[in-house]
Write a protein that holds these residues in place. Structure first.
Motif, short mmCIF file in Angstrom:
data_model
loop_
_atom_site.label_atom_id
_atom_site.label_comp_id
_atom_site.label_asym_id
_atom_site.label_seq_id
_atom_site.Cartn_x
_atom_site.Cartn_y
_atom_site.Cartn_z
N VAL A 49 -37.59 22.64 -61.89
CA VAL A 49 -38.80 21.96 -62.51
C VAL A 49 -39.84 22.29 -61.58
CG1 VAL A 49 -39.89 19.66 -62.55
CG2 VAL A 49 -37.48 19.80 -63.20
N THR A 50 -40.12 22.45 -60.57
CA THR A 50 -41.25 23.19 -59.54
C THR A 50 -41.51 24.54 -59.78
OG1 THR A 50 -39.90 23.11 -57.77
CG2 THR A 50 -40.91 21.13 -57.85
N GLY A 51 -40.49 25.39 -60.05
CA GLY A 51 -40.90 26.52 -60.28
C GLY A 51 -41.55 26.78 -61.65
N LEU A 52 -41.03 26.06 -62.63
CA LEU A 52 -41.69 26.20 -63.93
C LEU A 52 -43.27 25.76 -64.04
CD1 LEU A 52 -41.61 26.93 -66.97
CD2 LEU A 52 -40.47 24.80 -67.41
N ALA A 53 -43.43 24.54 -63.14
CA ALA A 53 -44.53 23.95 -63.07
C ALA A 53 -45.58 24.93 -62.39
CB ALA A 53 -44.57 22.65 -62.36
N THR A 103 -38.84 33.66 -46.76
CA THR A 103 -39.80 32.54 -47.33
C THR A 103 -40.77 32.07 -46.37
OG1 THR A 103 -38.06 31.97 -48.68
CG2 THR A 103 -39.75 30.38 -48.64
N LEU A 104 -40.21 31.95 -44.89
CA LEU A 104 -40.93 31.36 -43.64
C LEU A 104 -42.09 32.30 -43.63
CD1 LEU A 104 -38.30 29.76 -41.64
CD2 LEU A 104 -40.05 28.70 -42.42
N LEU A 105 -41.63 33.79 -43.58
CA LEU A 105 -42.97 34.70 -43.45
C LEU A 105 -43.72 34.47 -44.53
CD1 LEU A 105 -40.65 37.94 -42.32
CD2 LEU A 105 -42.28 36.19 -40.85
N THR A 133 -45.08 27.29 -53.55
CA THR A 133 -44.09 28.04 -54.00
C THR A 133 -43.16 28.45 -52.87
OG1 THR A 133 -45.29 29.26 -55.72
CG2 THR A 133 -43.29 30.37 -55.04
N PRO A 134 -43.62 28.87 -51.70
CA PRO A 134 -42.55 29.02 -50.64
C PRO A 134 -41.96 27.76 -50.04
CG PRO A 134 -44.79 29.74 -49.85
CD PRO A 134 -44.76 29.36 -51.50
N VAL A 135 -42.78 26.45 -49.96
CA VAL A 135 -42.44 25.17 -49.63
C VAL A 135 -41.28 24.66 -50.57
CG1 VAL A 135 -43.06 23.07 -49.50
CG2 VAL A 135 -44.55 24.39 -48.53
N THR A 136 -41.37 24.86 -51.71
CA THR A 136 -40.63 24.60 -52.79
C THR A 136 -39.31 25.30 -52.42
OG1 THR A 136 -42.01 24.02 -54.31
CG2 THR A 136 -39.83 24.74 -55.19
N CYS A 185 -35.33 23.78 -51.44
CA CYS A 185 -34.17 24.31 -51.94
C CYS A 185 -33.09 24.63 -51.11
CB CYS A 185 -34.55 25.30 -53.36
SG CYS A 185 -35.44 24.49 -54.66
N TYR A 186 -33.76 25.75 -50.66
CA TYR A 186 -32.55 26.43 -49.32
C TYR A 186 -31.99 25.32 -48.49
CZ TYR A 186 -33.96 31.24 -50.88
OH TYR A 186 -34.36 32.17 -51.74
N GLY A 187 -32.78 24.49 -47.84
CA GLY A 187 -32.52 23.49 -46.98
C GLY A 187 -31.37 22.57 -47.74
N LEU A 188 -31.34 22.16 -49.01
CA LEU A 188 -30.29 21.23 -50.00
C LEU A 188 -29.13 22.26 -49.93
CD1 LEU A 188 -32.57 19.73 -52.50
CD2 LEU A 188 -31.48 18.51 -50.54
N TRP A 189 -29.13 23.48 -50.22
CA TRP A 189 -28.16 24.28 -50.55
C TRP A 189 -27.47 24.48 -49.15
CZ3 TRP A 189 -31.89 27.93 -53.83
CH2 TRP A 189 -31.95 27.39 -54.91
N LEU A 190 -28.24 24.80 -48.15
CA LEU A 190 -27.74 24.88 -46.92
C LEU A 190 -26.82 23.96 -46.33
CD1 LEU A 190 -27.24 26.71 -44.57
CD2 LEU A 190 -29.47 25.98 -43.41
#
Length: 215
Positions: free
Chosen positions: A42-46, A170-172, A190-193, A197-202
């Motif tokens: 959703v956020t990526g498309l937006a 992403t942090l860089l 974009t990197p915050v989003t 996502c990476y946090g949830l997947w991790l």
């Protein structure tokens, strides 16, 4: 003291059904995987449309407008289906259901392969090798019940490791723009989003490090 009035017990109001369903959905790794998938979609498309990268009348270009977009879209769909398999594996009594757990691993491996293909099209060989290939190896390895000590833990650990280079990149990217642009700019959001996502997947990956009944 005689005659003391005892306070009435406090009645607990049951949580609404939607709240109970949401709690159950988030209790296992499948819910976290698909929460990250949905949030990223959703956020990526937006953000894609907000950046003026695509015509709002041709929003589907975000999904199929290039070979990279098509590969990433296929991976997203497969990851969503694998997330549902994980959810079902941990939703019933006696969880995890090993057959559904293996189905989730197998599908997630397929999704990781397509993710790697999409990243190669985008000119990201390092991320293709880690977020794609290493992730796929870990997932496919988890499907195999080999008589090796801590085999499942090793394979699932590879999946956890596959997240780290992507999070570091992403942090860089965030560090390069965070001090120069407003927080609500597309380049920052974009990197915050992606970090969300990476946090949830991790977290979901870590939860899968300790399923019972695996070698």
């Amino acid at each position: 003291m005689a005659g003391r009035i005892q306070p009435l017990p406090r009645l607990q109001t049951p949580a609404p059904r939607w709240a109970q369903a949401l709690r159950l959905r988030m209790a296992g790794p499948g819910g976290l995987y698909n929460l990250g998938n949905a949030f990223g979609l959703v956020t990526g498309l937006a953000l894609y449309l907000a950046a003026g990268q695509g015509d709002t009348d041709r929003w589907w270009d975000y999904f199929v407008g290039s070979p990279a977009a098509l590969a990433l879209t296929i991976s997203m769909v497969v990851f969503y289906v694998s997330g549902e398999a994980y959810h079902q594996a941990f939703a019933g009594p006696g969880a995890p259901d090993l057959a559904r757990l293996r189905t989730g691993d197998l599908l997630s491996g397929h999704g990781a392969v397509m993710l790697g293909v999409g990243l190669l099209f985008l000119g990201q060989p390092l991320l293709a090798a880690t977020a794609g290939a290493l992730h796929a190896i870990g997932k496919y390895g988890s499907v195999l019940a080999l008589p090796v000590a801590r085999w499942a833990t090793i394979c699932r650990g590879a999946v956890v490791l596959s997240r780290l280079p992507a999070m570091a990149a992403t942090l860089l990217a965030l560090g390069r723009v965070a001090g120069e642009l407003p927080f609500l700019s597309v380049a920052v959001l974009t990197p915050v989003t992606m970090l969300v996502c990476y946090g949830l997947w991790l977290v979901a990956d870590v939860m899968l490090l300790r399923p019972v009944g695996r070698p």
